[in-house]
Design an enzyme around this catalytic site. Structure first.
Site, PDB file in Angstrom:
ATOM      1  N   ARG A 127       1.678   4.813  18.274  1.00  0.00           N
ATOM      2  CA  ARG A 127      -0.166   5.180  17.846  1.00  0.00           C
ATOM      3  C   ARG A 127      -0.765   4.157  19.523  1.00  0.00           C
ATOM      4  O   ARG A 127      -1.943   4.702  20.203  1.00  0.00           O
ATOM      5  CB  ARG A 127      -0.797   4.306  16.689  1.00  0.00           C
ATOM      6  N   ARG A 133      -8.533   7.999   3.891  1.00  0.00           N
ATOM      7  CA  ARG A 133      -9.383   7.451   3.683  1.00  0.00           C
ATOM      8  C   ARG A 133     -10.282   6.435   4.884  1.00  0.00           C
ATOM      9  O   ARG A 133     -11.668   6.331   4.976  1.00  0.00           O
ATOM     10  CB  ARG A 133      -9.164   5.934   3.523  1.00  0.00           C
ATOM     11  N   ARG A 134      -9.682   6.029   5.981  1.00  0.00           N
ATOM     12  CA  ARG A 134      -9.897   6.094   7.430  1.00  0.00           C
ATOM     13  C   ARG A 134     -11.180   6.281   7.721  1.00  0.00           C
ATOM     14  O   ARG A 134     -12.381   6.388   8.237  1.00  0.00           O
ATOM     15  CB  ARG A 134      -9.177   5.559   8.636  1.00  0.00           C
ATOM     16  N   ARG A 140       0.160  10.194  13.746  1.00  0.00           N
ATOM     17  CA  ARG A 140       1.569   9.581  12.802  1.00  0.00           C
ATOM     18  C   ARG A 140       2.129   8.785  13.884  1.00  0.00           C
ATOM     19  O   ARG A 140       1.804   8.714  14.902  1.00  0.00           O
ATOM     20  CB  ARG A 140       2.403  10.442  12.670  1.00  0.00           C
ATOM     21  N   LYS A 143       0.896  -1.190   0.016  1.00  0.00           N
ATOM     22  CA  LYS A 143      -0.190  -0.058   0.074  1.00  0.00           C
ATOM     23  C   LYS A 143       1.004   1.308   0.000  1.00  0.00           C
ATOM     24  O   LYS A 143       0.090   2.513  -0.379  1.00  0.00           O
ATOM     25  CB  LYS A 143      -0.990   0.070   1.019  1.00  0.00           C
ATOM     26  N   ASP A 144       1.887   0.839   0.323  1.00  0.00           N
ATOM     27  CA  ASP A 144       3.353   2.672   0.002  1.00  0.00           C
ATOM     28  C   ASP A 144       3.733   2.486  -1.082  1.00  0.00           C
ATOM     29  O   ASP A 144       4.586   3.146  -0.994  1.00  0.00           O
ATOM     30  CB  ASP A 144       4.193   1.836   1.344  1.00  0.00           C
ATOM     31  N   CYS A 162      -1.367   7.323  -2.430  1.00  0.00           N
ATOM     32  CA  CYS A 162      -1.442   6.589  -1.359  1.00  0.00           C
ATOM     33  C   CYS A 162      -1.670   7.049  -0.449  1.00  0.00           C
ATOM     34  O   CYS A 162      -3.010   6.826   0.669  1.00  0.00           O
ATOM     35  CB  CYS A 162      -1.056   5.504  -0.280  1.00  0.00           C
TER      36      CYS A 162
END
Length: 323
Positions: free
Chosen positions: A157, A129-130, A151, A81-82, A248
């Site tokens: 996180r 997106r989330r 981040r 995805k990166d 992305c």
């Protein structure tokens, strides 16, 4: 005489090291050669800015690709995805191994699920997106939440939740699985609630597309780790992303599911979503058809769905269109 070790370029994060270590073991098995990890710091690792601000796509990838092209490493492992959707000249994705769980997950205080978070709960995520999908879900289900941009690595996180600064964070299941922390998940989000990022849960093993016998030998060896179903699914998802001209860091979700009848895979369903980060508007569509038999057919499937989404107004929902 033992053969010279293959050099695997990897980012230094705990997650990158974990997934690269797993690939190193697999490559060692197929080649019979030792594999050493070469740690490389990328711009995305040292910058504290939000991903969308520093260019999103490619910030974790460029340094690894430079090391490959300079011959400092023999191959590199990326989270798919990166990886920018455009093919990089001189390099080839030799393998896309079998995908991990593509879903997003919640790690919340007091072992809560998304639906039992307190009113006004602060939920951290770095992905527009989330945010778009969580806010849309909250609007339609009468939940009051606040999405907070964050981040940092997995420890950072989850630390926001442990310290009480946030009520919950949303992360990728695959990452937590790979670092052995899946037991901290308090809720697995259905893909009907939040569609993952294109390629989420999958890895790309990239090497030089050189003309030397040594390069050809490595490409052939790495190809043994390729999972054809994963590759065709992520090719369709990334084609959708590319056709939307989104990087992305854009609020685009996509997932290609293989639909099986018993043990026989019959069809592939590709779903896509794009929305405003406040969740007020989403364009969500899907298409189902035969499993693509070629790379071109998988690309076409993604492009077709993107064309339908653009016709329904997707372009206007992405803000700045990533270059």
């Amino acid at each position: 005489m033992t053969e010279k070790a293959l050099r695997l370029g990897t980012r230094r994060s705990k997650l990158a090291m974990a997934q690269s270590g797993q690939v190193a073991d697999a490559v060692s098995q197929v080649t019979g050669r030792p594999v050493e990890l070469v740690e490389i710091t990328t711009y995305g690792d040292v910058s504290r800015e939000a991903l969308a601000q520093i260019g999103g796509t490619g910030v974790f990838v460029a340094a690894l690709r430079d090391a490959l092209l300079r011959g400092e490493v023999d191959f590199a492992v990326h989270s798919l995805k990166d990886l920018p959707t455009a093919q990089h000249e001189g390099l080839v994705v030799a393998a896309v191994p079998e995908r991990e769980d593509p879903r997003d997950v919640v790690v919340a205080r007091d072992a809560r699920k998304l639906t039992d978070l307190p009113r006004g709960a602060r939920i951290g995520t770095g992905a527009p997106r989330r945010m778009a999908q969580l806010n849309a879900y909250a609007r339609t289900h009468g939940l009051e939440i606040e999405t907070v941009p964050i981040r940092g690595n997995v420890d950072t996180r989850i630390g926001y939740v442990r310290s009480g600064e946030l009520d919950a964070v949303v992360l990728a299941a695959a990452g937590l699985n790979r670092v052995g922390r899946i037991d901290e998940v308090t809720d697995f989000l259905s893909v009907d609630t939040v569609l993952p990022a294109p390629g989420q849960g999958a890895l790309a093993i990239e090497c030089r597309a050189g003309s030397t016998a040594r390069d050809a030998e490595l490409i052939a060896a790495l190809a043994e780790l390729d999972d054809p179903f994963t590759r065709v699914a992520v090719t369709a998802e990334r084609s959708l992303l590319a056709a939307l001209e989104a990087g992305c860091s854009a609020p685009v979700g996509a997932l290609a599911d293989l639909l099986a009848d018993g043990q026989i895979v019959k069809e592939m369903r590709l779903r896509g979503v794009v929305g405003t980060t406040d969740g007020s508007t989403l364009v969500q569509l899907s298409t189902t058809g035969p499993v693509p038999e070629t790379h071109e057919a998988a690309l076409a499937l993604g492009r077709e769905l993107a064309t339908e989404m653009l016709a329904q107004g997707a372009a206007g929902l992405m803000g700045e269109r990533a270059q």
